[in-house]
Write an enzyme that holds these catalytic residues in place. Structure first.
Site, PDB file in Angstrom:
ATOM      1  N   ASP A 171       0.835  -1.195   0.000  1.00 32.48           N
ATOM      2  CA  ASP A 171       0.000   0.000   0.000  1.00 32.48           C
ATOM      3  C   ASP A 171       0.875   1.253   0.000  1.00 32.48           C
ATOM      4  O   ASP A 171       1.902   1.306   0.676  1.00 32.48           O
ATOM      5  CB  ASP A 171      -0.873  -0.036   1.269  1.00 32.48           C
ATOM      6  CG  ASP A 171      -1.817   1.137   1.385  1.00 32.48           C
ATOM      7  OD1 ASP A 171      -2.687   1.279   0.518  1.00 32.48           O
ATOM      8  OD2 ASP A 171      -1.678   1.920   2.352  1.00 32.48           O
ATOM      9  N   GLU A 179       1.539  -0.664  -5.108  1.00 27.53           N
ATOM     10  CA  GLU A 179       0.533   0.339  -5.486  1.00 27.53           C
ATOM     11  C   GLU A 179       1.267   1.652  -5.747  1.00 27.53           C
ATOM     12  O   GLU A 179       1.633   2.369  -4.831  1.00 27.53           O
ATOM     13  CB  GLU A 179      -0.495   0.544  -4.363  1.00 27.53           C
ATOM     14  CG  GLU A 179      -1.635   1.445  -4.813  1.00 27.53           C
ATOM     15  CD  GLU A 179      -2.071   2.502  -3.808  1.00 27.53           C
ATOM     16  OE1 GLU A 179      -3.044   3.223  -4.086  1.00 27.53           O
ATOM     17  OE2 GLU A 179      -1.432   2.643  -2.745  1.00 27.53           O
TER      18      GLU A 179
HETATM   19  C1  ACG Z   1      -3.854   3.719  -0.739  1.00 27.33           C
HETATM   20  C2  ACG Z   1      -5.036   2.784  -0.519  1.00 27.33           C
HETATM   21  C3  ACG Z   1      -6.154   3.557   0.118  1.00 27.33           C
HETATM   22  C4  ACG Z   1      -5.740   3.875   1.544  1.00 27.33           C
HETATM   23  C5  ACG Z   1      -4.374   4.425   1.593  1.00 27.33           C
HETATM   24  C6  ACG Z   1      -3.864   4.819   2.925  1.00 27.33           C
HETATM   25  C7  ACG Z   1      -3.508   4.383   0.514  1.00 27.33           C
HETATM   26  O1  ACG Z   1      -5.390   2.151  -1.690  1.00 27.33           O
HETATM   27  O2  ACG Z   1      -7.351   2.844   0.138  1.00 27.33           O
HETATM   28  O3  ACG Z   1      -6.693   4.793   2.112  1.00 27.33           O
HETATM   29  O4  ACG Z   1      -3.523   3.599   3.581  1.00 27.33           O
HETATM   30  C8  ACG Z   1      -2.896   8.430  -3.284  1.00 27.33           C
HETATM   31  C9  ACG Z   1      -1.813   7.487  -2.826  1.00 27.33           C
HETATM   32  C10 ACG Z   1      -2.314   6.062  -2.761  1.00 27.33           C
HETATM   33  C11 ACG Z   1      -3.606   5.987  -1.932  1.00 27.33           C
HETATM   34  C12 ACG Z   1      -4.623   6.918  -2.552  1.00 27.33           C
HETATM   35  C13 ACG Z   1      -5.927   6.951  -1.758  1.00 27.33           C
HETATM   36  N1  ACG Z   1      -4.126   4.617  -1.883  1.00 27.33           N
HETATM   37  O5  ACG Z   1      -0.715   7.573  -3.688  1.00 27.33           O
HETATM   38  O6  ACG Z   1      -1.316   5.285  -2.161  1.00 27.33           O
HETATM   39  O7  ACG Z   1      -4.090   8.260  -2.544  1.00 27.33           O
HETATM   40  C14 ACG Z   1      -3.018  11.095  -7.819  1.00 27.33           C
HETATM   41  C15 ACG Z   1      -1.786  10.914  -6.960  1.00 27.33           C
HETATM   42  C16 ACG Z   1      -1.827   9.589  -6.208  1.00 27.33           C
HETATM   43  C17 ACG Z   1      -3.111   9.530  -5.399  1.00 27.33           C
HETATM   44  C18 ACG Z   1      -4.309   9.654  -6.325  1.00 27.33           C
HETATM   45  C19 ACG Z   1      -5.578   9.688  -5.495  1.00 27.33           C
HETATM   46  O8  ACG Z   1      -0.623  10.938  -7.762  1.00 27.33           O
HETATM   47  O9  ACG Z   1      -0.703   9.497  -5.356  1.00 27.33           O
HETATM   48  O10 ACG Z   1      -3.147   8.274  -4.663  1.00 27.33           O
HETATM   49  O11 ACG Z   1      -4.208  10.899  -7.067  1.00 27.33           O
HETATM   50  O12 ACG Z   1      -6.644  10.062  -6.259  1.00 27.33           O
HETATM   51  C20 ACG Z   1      -3.252   9.979 -13.004  1.00 27.33           C
HETATM   52  C21 ACG Z   1      -1.910  10.416 -12.450  1.00 27.33           C
HETATM   53  C22 ACG Z   1      -1.827  10.056 -10.964  1.00 27.33           C
HETATM   54  C23 ACG Z   1      -3.028  10.618 -10.231  1.00 27.33           C
HETATM   55  C24 ACG Z   1      -4.295  10.095 -10.880  1.00 27.33           C
HETATM   56  C25 ACG Z   1      -5.579  10.575 -10.193  1.00 27.33           C
HETATM   57  O13 ACG Z   1      -3.283   8.577 -13.045  1.00 27.33           O
HETATM   58  O14 ACG Z   1      -0.857   9.783 -13.176  1.00 27.33           O
HETATM   59  O15 ACG Z   1      -0.651  10.565 -10.395  1.00 27.33           O
HETATM   60  O16 ACG Z   1      -2.955  10.132  -8.876  1.00 27.33           O
HETATM   61  O17 ACG Z   1      -4.338  10.454 -12.267  1.00 27.33           O
HETATM   62  O18 ACG Z   1      -5.677  11.936 -10.225  1.00 27.33           O
HETATM   63  C26 ACG Z   1      -7.270   4.360   3.324  1.00 27.33           C
HETATM   64  C27 ACG Z   1      -8.779   4.111   3.187  1.00 27.33           C
HETATM   65  C28 ACG Z   1      -9.547   5.388   3.018  1.00 27.33           C
HETATM   66  C29 ACG Z   1      -9.193   6.365   4.117  1.00 27.33           C
HETATM   67  C30 ACG Z   1      -7.683   6.565   4.162  1.00 27.33           C
HETATM   68  C31 ACG Z   1      -7.282   7.447   5.346  1.00 27.33           C
HETATM   69  O19 ACG Z   1      -9.042   3.260   2.094  1.00 27.33           O
HETATM   70  O20 ACG Z   1     -10.935   5.076   3.113  1.00 27.33           O
HETATM   71  O21 ACG Z   1      -9.850   7.590   3.896  1.00 27.33           O
HETATM   72  O22 ACG Z   1      -7.035   5.317   4.320  1.00 27.33           O
END
Ligand code: ACG
Length: 440
Positions: free
Chosen positions: A185, A216
């Site tokens: 994660d 991830e």
């Molecule tokens: C993980 C889990 C998630 C969990 C946590 C925390 C992490 O799957 O369920 O939440 O333990 C970011 C992080 C990920 C994270 C998500 C939720 N997921 O990187 O590790 O947030 C952009 C960012 C990403 C970001 C994403 C979120 O770059 O970093 O993810 O947005 O929308 C293109 C771009 C790409 C961009 C996307 C989307 O693809 O290339 O960069 O990503 O568009 O815009 C847990 C629980 C939740 C709780 C939380 C506190 O599940 O319910 O709220 O903990």
């Protein structure tokens, strides 16, 4: 392999308290086998105060609501007996703020304080998450601490060797029990500096050869590729967007790009999916069931490891909202009444109504249902494991049709019709949104 992601709390309840549990997963094995599943990803099953479980209070325990270690050992052996592997979701970037380590840190224990990250620097404390502007540093009576995912999930300090060692020991604990791998994660967030972060993973995973690590890394493709070298399996976010967008637009252009960028000439195995628990469910993005069938046909006929997020095979709904993330984690509906043995009931249904035709029961009773479509694809895919590592050849677009060949132990020719019209190509007739798969 055919992967399946399960939120245990919502899946199947074996002890009648309305909350999904480990024994419930065991009871679901026949259902999973019919889908062709041979790789299970369990969302966090450790002790945790939250419904989602990503804030862990004891990494060597099973959430008592889900069962105990004995139940879990039994599940591993049942899964293995049925030719299935199990991977755990391992949120090791942080702990819960209620973890005894953090509680000791707050109470002034210097050793445990050094397990976490603290700052007094006014500039640093202004830091915001780059993707949604949420604050990263949180006040406490003992000073400001870092918690990228909120105040309830303080980040661990992996420059501290004791933390590094303890977390590796925890990983070994689960591997010794027979777990086949883990989902890493938030894998890009252990250190802010990308180079330091990659070095961390190389060292952290050393000695665990033979285990499956799925990273991830939600980021651009170049970053994903770098981590692919380290983990060998990485989630393929780009493909998930390309499939869904192409199906919505009825035009495979984006899919061609997505395949070229995320699947071709890779030194690792991409882990493909349409949705996961951090996304809006497919049925909320694509209403037409025929188009959802097409999306699954594409997913299941591409190299890499395909994953199904529980309930997507039934057409479950749910809009992702970062503040109400349980909306995409609704109880899995076994029967049309939504009140049957095994049904989880820990939350009320926001999207589903009784007798609305989305349960396992209703899907099973309808010959042309989404579930029956995915069962066919899943069992076919399971019997062709070589496709995971296959090469793609002759990738082409002809109007609304995309065609390619999978090359490996065998050669398979695949055609998908993205349009709502019947089309003919080399005397093959494809109905709207239909696919054709044949030995080449
Ligand atoms: C993980 C889990 C998630 C969990 C946590 C925390 C992490 O799957 O369920 O939440 O333990 C970011 C992080 C990920 C994270 C998500 C939720 N997921 O990187 O590790 O947030 C952009 C960012 C990403 C970001 C994403 C979120 O770059 O970093 O993810 O947005 O929308 C293109 C771009 C790409 C961009 C996307 C989307 O693809 O290339 O960069 O990503 O568009 O815009 C847990 C629980 C939740 C709780 C939380 C506190 O599940 O319910 O709220 O903990």
């Amino acid at each position: 392999m055919v992967g399946y992601e399960i939120f245990v709390r919502s899946y199947r309840d074996a002890n009648g308290d309305g909350i999904g549990d480990i024994r419930g997963i065991e009871e679901s094995v026949p259902y999973l086998l019919l889908l062709g599943v041979d790789l299970l990803w369990l969302m966090p099953i450790f002790e945790s105060p939250s419904f989602h479980g990503y804030d862990v209070t004891d990494f060597e325990s099973i959430n008592p609501l889900y069962g105990d270690i004995e139940d879990f050992k039994r599940l591993i052996s049942v899964l293995h007996d049925n030719g299935m592997k199990v991977i755990l979701d391992f949120p090791l970037q942080h702990t819960s703020s209620l973890h005894p380590w953090f509680e000791k840190a707050l109470s002034g224990d210097e050793n445990f304080r050094s397990y976490y990250l603290w700052s007094k620097d006014e500039e640093v404390l202004l830091e915001r998450r780059d993707w949604d502007g949420q604050p990263v540093w949180h006040p406490s009576p003992s000073g400001h601490y870092k918690g990228l995912f909120g105040a309830g999930l303080p980040d661990l300090n992996y420059t501290n060797e004791e933390v590094f060692r303890r977390m590796r020991k925890i990983l070994k604990f689960w591997f010794d029990m027979g777990v086949d791998g883990v989902r890493l994660d938030a894998a890009k967030h252990i250190f802010d500096d990308p180079e330091q972060n990659k070095r961390f993973w190389q060292e952290f995973l050393e000695g665990f050869e033979g285990k499956m690590f799925i990273g991830e890394i939600w980021a651009s493709q170049d970053v994903v590729d770098e981590y692919g070298e380290i983990f060998k399996y990485v989630f393929n976010f780009l493909l998930s967007y390309s499939i869904k967008e192409s199906v919505k637009r009825e035009d495979p252009d984006l899919l061609i790009e997505g395949i070229q960028e995320s699947l071709m000439n890779k030194s690792y195995t991409p882990v493909n999916f349409l949705t996961n628990h951090d996304m809006t469910r497919l049925a909320d993005e694509i209403e037409d069931e025929r188009k959802r069938k097409l999306a699954f046909s594409v997913l299941m006929t591409l190299p890499g490891v395909p994953f199904i997020f529980y309930g997507e095979e039934l057409g479950m709904k749910g809009r992702y909202d970062p503040f109400f993330t349980e909306d995409v984690l609704e109880p899995f509906p076994w029967k049309e009444t939504l009140y049957s043995k095994g049904q989880t009931m820990w939350k009320s249904f926001k999207y589903l109504r009784a007798h609305s035709g989305f349960s396992v029961e209703a899907n099973e009773n309808r010959k042309d249902s989404l579930l029956n479509h995915i069962r066919k694809l899943g069992t076919w895919r399971k019997s062709n494991p070589w496709i995971d590592e296959a090469d793609i050849d002759k990738l082409e677009k002809r109007g609304s049709i995309i065609s390619y060949e999978l090359v490996g132990e065998e050669r398979i020719c695949v055609l998908h019709n993205f349009s709502n019209k019947e089309v003919e190509i080399e005397r093959i007739f494809l109905k709207p949104y239909e696919s054709f798969i044949a030995k080449g």
